[in-house]
Design a protein around this motif. Structure first.
Motif, PDB file in Angstrom:
ATOM      1  N   VAL A   1      45.879  43.398  42.090  1.00  0.00           N
ATOM      2  CA  VAL A   1      44.562  43.983  41.860  1.00  0.00           C
ATOM      3  C   VAL A   1      43.628  42.812  41.595  1.00  0.00           C
ATOM      4  O   VAL A   1      43.771  42.109  40.592  1.00  0.00           O
ATOM      5  N   ILE A   2      42.720  42.586  42.529  1.00  0.00           N
ATOM      6  CA  ILE A   2      41.791  41.460  42.439  1.00  0.00           C
ATOM      7  C   ILE A   2      40.388  42.024  42.278  1.00  0.00           C
ATOM      8  O   ILE A   2      39.905  42.749  43.147  1.00  0.00           O
TER       9      ILE A   2
ATOM     10  N   ALA B   1      35.319  33.535  37.952  1.00  0.00           N
ATOM     11  CA  ALA B   1      35.011  34.836  37.368  1.00  0.00           C
ATOM     12  C   ALA B   1      35.957  35.941  37.859  1.00  0.00           C
ATOM     13  O   ALA B   1      35.948  37.047  37.317  1.00  0.00           O
ATOM     14  N   SER B   2      36.779  35.644  38.840  1.00  0.00           N
ATOM     15  CA  SER B   2      37.680  36.666  39.394  1.00  0.00           C
ATOM     16  C   SER B   2      38.798  37.005  38.420  1.00  0.00           C
ATOM     17  O   SER B   2      39.294  36.141  37.705  1.00  0.00           O
ATOM     18  N   GLU B   3      39.166  38.276  38.449  1.00  0.00           N
ATOM     19  CA  GLU B   3      40.310  38.733  37.665  1.00  0.00           C
ATOM     20  C   GLU B   3      41.377  39.206  38.640  1.00  0.00           C
ATOM     21  O   GLU B   3      41.090  39.958  39.569  1.00  0.00           O
TER      22      GLU B   3
END
Length: 128
Positions: free
Chosen positions: A72-73, A107-109
């Motif tokens: 899950v990006i 900033a990506s999770e």
């Protein structure tokens, strides 16, 4: 599990097969944590995962280098390949030589949701 598939002449032993065919016994080892998703796209073709395949995903497995996973990006589920970077760290990437490396910004999770254990390729999809 079913027997192997003969690509030549049938075996005389075929007359004595008694076990019923149940692919789920082979494919699903942990039913409570197993889900199926349909793949869209071609980012994993080098791993044998094709557009339209059905992915069997086991959430109970710990991902390791070489696995194909559902990640899950930034809130969106996506199938990716787990690779080991220099220094031993694991990262997500594509498995298609026509695509560059997967680069996530600061900033990506990203989190791994489950490991893809099987893909099923429909050769004659059922009519809908």
């Amino acid at each position: 599990m079913g027997r192997s598939l003969c690509a030549g002449f049938p075996s005389p032993a075929d007359d004595y097969v008694e076990e019923a065919l149940d692919p789920a016994r082979l494919i699903i080892t942990n039913p409570a944590s197993t889900f199926m998703w349909q793949i869209t796209g071609s980012s994993l073709i080098s791993k044998g995962v094709n557009d339209g395949d059905y992915a069997v995903v086991d959430r109970s497995l710990t991902p390791k280098a070489g696995d194909v996973v559902v990640a899950v990006i930034d809130g969106l589920p996506s199938a990716k390949h787990v690779v080991r970077l220099r220094g031993g760290r694991l990262a997500l990437d594509y498995a298609n030589p026509a695509m560059g490396p997967l680069i996530l910004d600061e900033a990506s999770e990203a989190m791994i949701w489950g490991v893809i254990t099987w893909t099923l390729t429909p050769h004659r999809p059922a009519p809908r």
